[in-house]
Design a protein around this motif. Structure first.
Motif, PDB file in Angstrom:
ATOM      1  N   ASP A 231      -5.858   8.090  -8.905  1.00 48.62           N
ATOM      2  CA  ASP A 231      -5.253   9.126  -9.742  1.00 48.62           C
ATOM      3  C   ASP A 231      -5.839  10.501  -9.425  1.00 48.62           C
ATOM      4  OD1 ASP A 231      -3.631   7.326 -11.069  1.00 48.62           O
ATOM      5  OD2 ASP A 231      -4.885   7.205 -12.866  1.00 48.62           O
ATOM      6  N   LYS A 232      -7.158  10.576  -9.309  1.00 52.31           N
ATOM      7  CA  LYS A 232      -7.817  11.863  -9.092  1.00 52.31           C
ATOM      8  C   LYS A 232      -7.569  12.427  -7.689  1.00 52.31           C
ATOM      9  CE  LYS A 232     -10.333  13.728 -11.512  1.00 52.31           C
ATOM     10  NZ  LYS A 232     -10.143  14.777 -12.539  1.00 52.31           N
ATOM     11  N   LEU A 233      -7.374  11.539  -6.722  1.00 52.18           N
ATOM     12  CA  LEU A 233      -7.170  11.979  -5.334  1.00 52.18           C
ATOM     13  C   LEU A 233      -5.713  12.304  -5.025  1.00 52.18           C
ATOM     14  CD1 LEU A 233      -9.585   9.462  -3.574  1.00 52.18           C
ATOM     15  CD2 LEU A 233      -9.892  11.946  -3.729  1.00 52.18           C
ATOM     16  N   GLY A 234      -4.817  12.026  -5.968  1.00 45.48           N
ATOM     17  CA  GLY A 234      -3.412  12.321  -5.751  1.00 45.48           C
ATOM     18  C   GLY A 234      -2.645  11.213  -5.052  1.00 45.48           C
ATOM     19  N   PHE A 235      -3.245  10.026  -4.933  1.00 45.79           N
ATOM     20  CA  PHE A 235      -2.539   8.864  -4.402  1.00 45.79           C
ATOM     21  C   PHE A 235      -1.767   8.180  -5.530  1.00 45.79           C
ATOM     22  CE2 PHE A 235      -6.327   8.726  -1.406  1.00 45.79           C
ATOM     23  CZ  PHE A 235      -5.624   9.165  -0.290  1.00 45.79           C
ATOM     24  N   ASP A 236      -0.836   7.297  -5.173  1.00 49.03           N
ATOM     25  CA  ASP A 236      -0.237   6.439  -6.184  1.00 49.03           C
ATOM     26  C   ASP A 236      -1.333   5.610  -6.840  1.00 49.03           C
ATOM     27  OD1 ASP A 236       2.280   7.378  -5.532  1.00 49.03           O
ATOM     28  OD2 ASP A 236       2.738   5.686  -4.188  1.00 49.03           O
ATOM     29  N   ARG A 237      -1.160   5.307  -8.122  1.00 48.33           N
ATOM     30  CA  ARG A 237      -2.207   4.597  -8.857  1.00 48.33           C
ATOM     31  C   ARG A 237      -2.574   3.277  -8.210  1.00 48.33           C
ATOM     32  NH1 ARG A 237      -1.846   4.564 -15.239  1.00 48.33           N
ATOM     33  NH2 ARG A 237      -2.607   6.683 -14.789  1.00 48.33           N
ATOM     34  N   ASP A 238      -1.611   2.591  -7.599  1.00 54.34           N
ATOM     35  CA  ASP A 238      -1.882   1.285  -6.994  1.00 54.34           C
ATOM     36  C   ASP A 238      -2.208   1.389  -5.505  1.00 54.34           C
ATOM     37  OD1 ASP A 238       0.622   1.938  -6.006  1.00 54.34           O
ATOM     38  OD2 ASP A 238       1.572   0.035  -6.587  1.00 54.34           O
ATOM     39  N   PHE A 239      -2.486   2.598  -5.011  1.00 55.92           N
ATOM     40  CA  PHE A 239      -2.741   2.810  -3.591  1.00 55.92           C
ATOM     41  C   PHE A 239      -3.869   1.916  -3.078  1.00 55.92           C
ATOM     42  CE2 PHE A 239      -5.102   4.957  -0.192  1.00 55.92           C
ATOM     43  CZ  PHE A 239      -4.103   5.221   0.728  1.00 55.92           C
ATOM     44  N   PHE A 240      -5.021   1.950  -3.740  1.00 54.85           N
ATOM     45  CA  PHE A 240      -6.161   1.169  -3.271  1.00 54.85           C
ATOM     46  C   PHE A 240      -6.002  -0.315  -3.575  1.00 54.85           C
ATOM     47  CE2 PHE A 240      -8.299   5.399  -3.673  1.00 54.85           C
ATOM     48  CZ  PHE A 240      -8.595   5.550  -2.327  1.00 54.85           C
TER      49      PHE A 240
ATOM     50  N   LEU B 126     -11.056   1.717  -8.717  1.00 57.91           N
ATOM     51  CA  LEU B 126     -10.386   2.408  -7.607  1.00 57.91           C
ATOM     52  C   LEU B 126      -9.048   3.009  -8.031  1.00 57.91           C
ATOM     53  CD1 LEU B 126     -11.191   0.019  -4.615  1.00 57.91           C
ATOM     54  CD2 LEU B 126     -12.119   2.310  -5.037  1.00 57.91           C
ATOM     55  N   SER B 127      -8.376   2.410  -9.010  1.00 63.70           N
ATOM     56  CA  SER B 127      -7.120   2.997  -9.489  1.00 63.70           C
ATOM     57  C   SER B 127      -7.381   4.342 -10.165  1.00 63.70           C
ATOM     58  CB  SER B 127      -6.415   2.037 -10.452  1.00 63.70           C
ATOM     59  OG  SER B 127      -7.069   1.950 -11.713  1.00 63.70           O
TER      60      SER B 127
END
Length: 345
Positions: A173-182, A168-169
């Motif tokens: 990255d690919k979706l433009g969220f922070d790496r630790d978002f999920f 999920l990390s």
């Protein structure tokens, strides 16, 4: 709006059953299609190879929604031990298992032939035991019945979580969220954590010449963000119908490779990605004459976002919905009692 903002009842019901519409039209057998590759992605040396692995995961998740992981960090010994724990539970007398029934509206505890898919309208030919950490009051077999079962199961659950969060990390990255978002959205230290380890036992059969309308597991998409599935070698039957094959209903067989984790994108993540990542229909067919017809065992780990998390993608293709409401709606639609889902406070 923060990622944990509460929603009104009207907001949450606007999204109700959208994901179920696909399932309802997929009850027939369709046809087998063994010409589609299910990619096996090597997770070794993860941090140094993160960029390469991320691209491989993204390609598989956007094209078919299914992929398999090798060198994922869970040893063959630990996987075998988890299957041994599953065997220990399902070998208990039914009277003992029945002491730990799945409560209404919760993915926890034991159920047998109670899950009805919208695709078939018939009960799946299986029993299962769900482990969702903060819903397990009075649902663990005691130490006399199954010594060390709780500790061993939770140890394996933690290993599954760690692998799931790596995958999920990469999607973050690919979706433009922070790496630790999920990772934060699936925090096991919070009491609204609802990721689930599911032990599965499909009942033995005599083999069939025609599939008919009875399935070990009817066609469905998963409720979650990401599913990790462990299969016993030789215990086949799992099939996926990618979106590009939906019109012709062509089903690809997923091989039960040893020490490989089969993964698929779930509805939560498809919605969270504004449909960029694909949650595809899959099923478990009955064995055919001449195939292995004994009990089929598998273990699934469902990465389900914490209840208070709000699911909405960067481009806001869908109305926001809390993970609790999303999961409750899916549970309600998939079990025999058509229960009134329990809303979390």
């Amino acid at each position: 709006m923060t990622n944990t903002t509460r929603l009104t009842k009207n907001q949450s019901t606007e999204t109700q059953l959208t994901e179920l519409q696909r399932e309802a039209s997929f009850g027939d057998a369709g046809e087998d299609a063994d010409d589609r590759e299910v990619r096996v992605i090597d997770m070794s040396d993860f941090e140094n190879r993160r960029a390469e692995i991320t691209e491989q995961l993204w390609l598989a998740a956007t094209e078919i929604g299914f992929f398999q992981l090798s060198n994922h960090g869970i040893s063959s010994k630990d996987i075998a031990a988890a299957f041994a724990e599953s065997d220990r539970f399902f070998n208990l007398p039914e009277a003992i298992k029945a002491q730990y029934p799945r409560p209404k509206g919760v993915n926890a505890g034991w159920e047998s032939r109670s899950q009805i898919r919208p695709s078939t309208g018939t009960k799946d030919e299986k029993e299962s035991y769900q482990i969702t950490q903060y819903h397990m009051d009075n649902l663990w077999p005691n130490e006399e019945e199954l010594p060390d079962f709780q500790a061993n199961s939770l140890r394996f659950e933690k290993q599954c979580w760690e692998v799931g969060m790596k995958v999920l990390s990469c999607f973050a990255d690919k979706l433009g969220f922070d790496r630790d978002f999920f990772i934060k959205a699936h925090d096991p230290n919070q009491e609204d954590y609802q990721s689930t380890l599911r032990l599965l036992h499909y009942f033995p059969t005599k083999g069939v010449t025609e599939q008919g309308n009875i399935w070990r597991a009817g066609a469905h998409t998963d409720f979650d963000c990401l599913t990790l599935l462990f299969q016993n070698e030789g215990h086949g039957g799992l099939q996926v119908c990618p979106g590009v094959e939906a019109e012709t209903k062509r089903w690809t067989n997923i091989p039960p490779l040893p020490n490989v984790i089969t993964c698929n994108i779930g509805d939560m993540l498809m919605r969270w990605s504004d449909d960029r990542l694909i949650s595809n229909l899959h099923r478990v067919r009955l064995p055919r004459v001449g195939e292995y017809c004994g009990s089929r065992h598998s273990i699934a780990f469902f990465c389900q976002a914490n209840k208070k998390q709000i699911i909405q993608g960067p481009e806001k293709h869908y109305d926001p919905i809390s993970a609790a409401d999303f999961l409750n709606q899916r549970i309600h639609a998939n079990f025999a009692d058509k229960e009134t889902a329990q809303k979390s406070s």
